[in-house]
Motif scaffolding. Sequence first.
Motif, PDB file in Angstrom:
ATOM      1  N   VAL A 256      11.862   0.182   1.634  1.00 61.37           N
ATOM      2  CA  VAL A 256      10.578  -0.408   2.005  1.00 61.37           C
ATOM      3  C   VAL A 256      10.078   0.300   3.258  1.00 61.37           C
ATOM      4  O   VAL A 256      10.740   0.272   4.298  1.00 61.37           O
ATOM      5  CB  VAL A 256      10.699  -1.921   2.254  1.00 61.37           C
ATOM      6  CG1 VAL A 256       9.350  -2.491   2.688  1.00 61.37           C
ATOM      7  CG2 VAL A 256      11.194  -2.628   1.002  1.00 61.37           C
ATOM      8  N   THR A 257       8.937   0.946   3.149  1.00 61.87           N
ATOM      9  CA  THR A 257       8.322   1.630   4.288  1.00 61.87           C
ATOM     10  C   THR A 257       7.346   0.683   4.953  1.00 61.87           C
ATOM     11  O   THR A 257       6.335   0.299   4.359  1.00 61.87           O
ATOM     12  CB  THR A 257       7.591   2.903   3.832  1.00 61.87           C
ATOM     13  OG1 THR A 257       8.525   3.787   3.206  1.00 61.87           O
ATOM     14  CG2 THR A 257       6.944   3.604   5.015  1.00 61.87           C
ATOM     15  N   ASP A 258       7.675   0.291   6.155  1.00 65.66           N
ATOM     16  CA  ASP A 258       6.829  -0.628   6.911  1.00 65.66           C
ATOM     17  C   ASP A 258       5.809   0.186   7.703  1.00 65.66           C
ATOM     18  O   ASP A 258       6.162   0.898   8.640  1.00 65.66           O
ATOM     19  CB  ASP A 258       7.685  -1.475   7.853  1.00 65.66           C
ATOM     20  CG  ASP A 258       6.849  -2.438   8.683  1.00 65.66           C
ATOM     21  OD1 ASP A 258       5.682  -2.679   8.308  1.00 65.66           O
ATOM     22  OD2 ASP A 258       7.354  -2.942   9.707  1.00 65.66           O
ATOM     23  N   ASP A 260       3.709   0.050  10.319  1.00 67.56           N
ATOM     24  CA  ASP A 260       3.477  -0.855  11.442  1.00 67.56           C
ATOM     25  C   ASP A 260       2.243  -0.501  12.253  1.00 67.56           C
ATOM     26  O   ASP A 260       1.950  -1.166  13.246  1.00 67.56           O
ATOM     27  CB  ASP A 260       4.703  -0.882  12.358  1.00 67.56           C
ATOM     28  CG  ASP A 260       5.072   0.499  12.878  1.00 67.56           C
ATOM     29  OD1 ASP A 260       4.515   1.495  12.365  1.00 67.56           O
ATOM     30  OD2 ASP A 260       5.920   0.589  13.785  1.00 67.56           O
ATOM     31  N   HIS A 307       3.086  -2.451   3.396  1.00 64.11           N
ATOM     32  CA  HIS A 307       4.320  -1.765   3.028  1.00 64.11           C
ATOM     33  C   HIS A 307       4.117  -0.854   1.820  1.00 64.11           C
ATOM     34  O   HIS A 307       3.203  -1.047   1.014  1.00 64.11           O
ATOM     35  CB  HIS A 307       5.420  -2.785   2.688  1.00 64.11           C
ATOM     36  CG  HIS A 307       5.757  -3.721   3.797  1.00 64.11           C
ATOM     37  ND1 HIS A 307       4.985  -4.829   4.096  1.00 64.11           N
ATOM     38  CD2 HIS A 307       6.773  -3.717   4.694  1.00 64.11           C
ATOM     39  CE1 HIS A 307       5.519  -5.472   5.119  1.00 64.11           C
ATOM     40  NE2 HIS A 307       6.598  -4.821   5.496  1.00 64.11           N
ATOM     41  N   ARG A 309       6.826   0.731  -1.266  1.00 64.78           N
ATOM     42  CA  ARG A 309       8.163   0.495  -1.801  1.00 64.78           C
ATOM     43  C   ARG A 309       8.524   1.601  -2.797  1.00 64.78           C
ATOM     44  O   ARG A 309       7.684   2.040  -3.584  1.00 64.78           O
ATOM     45  CB  ARG A 309       8.230  -0.873  -2.485  1.00 64.78           C
ATOM     46  CG  ARG A 309       9.647  -1.299  -2.881  1.00 64.78           C
ATOM     47  CD  ARG A 309       9.611  -2.665  -3.555  1.00 64.78           C
ATOM     48  NE  ARG A 309       9.179  -3.696  -2.632  1.00 64.78           N
ATOM     49  CZ  ARG A 309      10.006  -4.392  -1.865  1.00 64.78           C
ATOM     50  NH1 ARG A 309      11.309  -4.155  -1.910  1.00 64.78           N
ATOM     51  NH2 ARG A 309       9.539  -5.324  -1.062  1.00 64.78           N
TER      52      ARG A 309
END
Length: 326
Positions: A256-258, A260, A307, A309
């Motif tokens: 999972v790439t957050d 931010d 996010h 995924r």
Amino acid sequence: MPPIEILSVEEASERAAPTTVAAKDRTPTQRRFYALSLKDHFRLLLPFLLAGAAGVLARVKYPYWWPANELVYFLADALIVAMILGIAFDVFSAKLLVERISDGLAQTLVGRGLPAEMQGLVRDVVSTDLVRDHYVKSYAFSNPDDGRVQVNVEVRYEIRNYSEAVRDYAPELTAETFFLPEFRFLEYGIAGRKTYTFSDENLASMVEVEEALGVTRVPRSALPALSLKPVKAGEKAACQVTWRYGLTVPEQYCDVTDLDEATLGATLHVEAIPEELEFVSGCDASLHHEAGSQSWYFERAFIAGQHLRAWWFRRKPSGRVSRSRP
């Protein structure tokens, strides 16, 4: 091994011993408007200053024996008082007044009819300062060993300041402690001006582990801040950031790439993957991926907190090496 700081020739001549200033953690504060510069304040106060100067001049230079001297002195005193009130209003009241008016307009115009909590989210998006672009996350998988694989990850992006004032920036990276993250390399800066470079030894001394959340991170508070000039002021160069780190993950799992920070477009790319593994990503209408390609490009804008995924697993003998998830 100390961090490497690369300076341009002009800046290096001005700074003999550069100092490292830790960047403050960014807290989600609601910014309603931009601070005025000294030039803006002067332009606002100029009519009051001219009126006050005229009043002082009349008080000092107008002879008392000339006609209507009392009226002239009265007007002069009024102009001086107006100048004092104008300065006091600008210093003590203008900011609060503009803030209250902007809040009222925002409640009426921004997300009209929505609950106050939703309007707050819309205002947060509108007040975004820093935006990332050309975001690319690359994966290189090792051969599976006892149900696990080593993954070398590289994250690259550019970030620009879209506010009206200089903003300090330092990157931050967080990974789940379960994946045994190893932070190996970080470089960020503006080409030709200032670049900070950190090796695995440097980063190891900055790592923080939050056991309650199960995450390991290199916080931005441990890194030197870089001042980013606003794009609106004519700044064309972006701050370029590169992270490299390693993970130990199950051979069938997901990532999972957050995102931010606000991000314009994002690409997931597979540099290397064993034949027995398959990598997929998708579940987004903005995805661009060709059959057989090792890249997944998401052509959309992401707000902070969204996010991406991706999944990897053992593929069937007749399956393809990579595909998109519908």
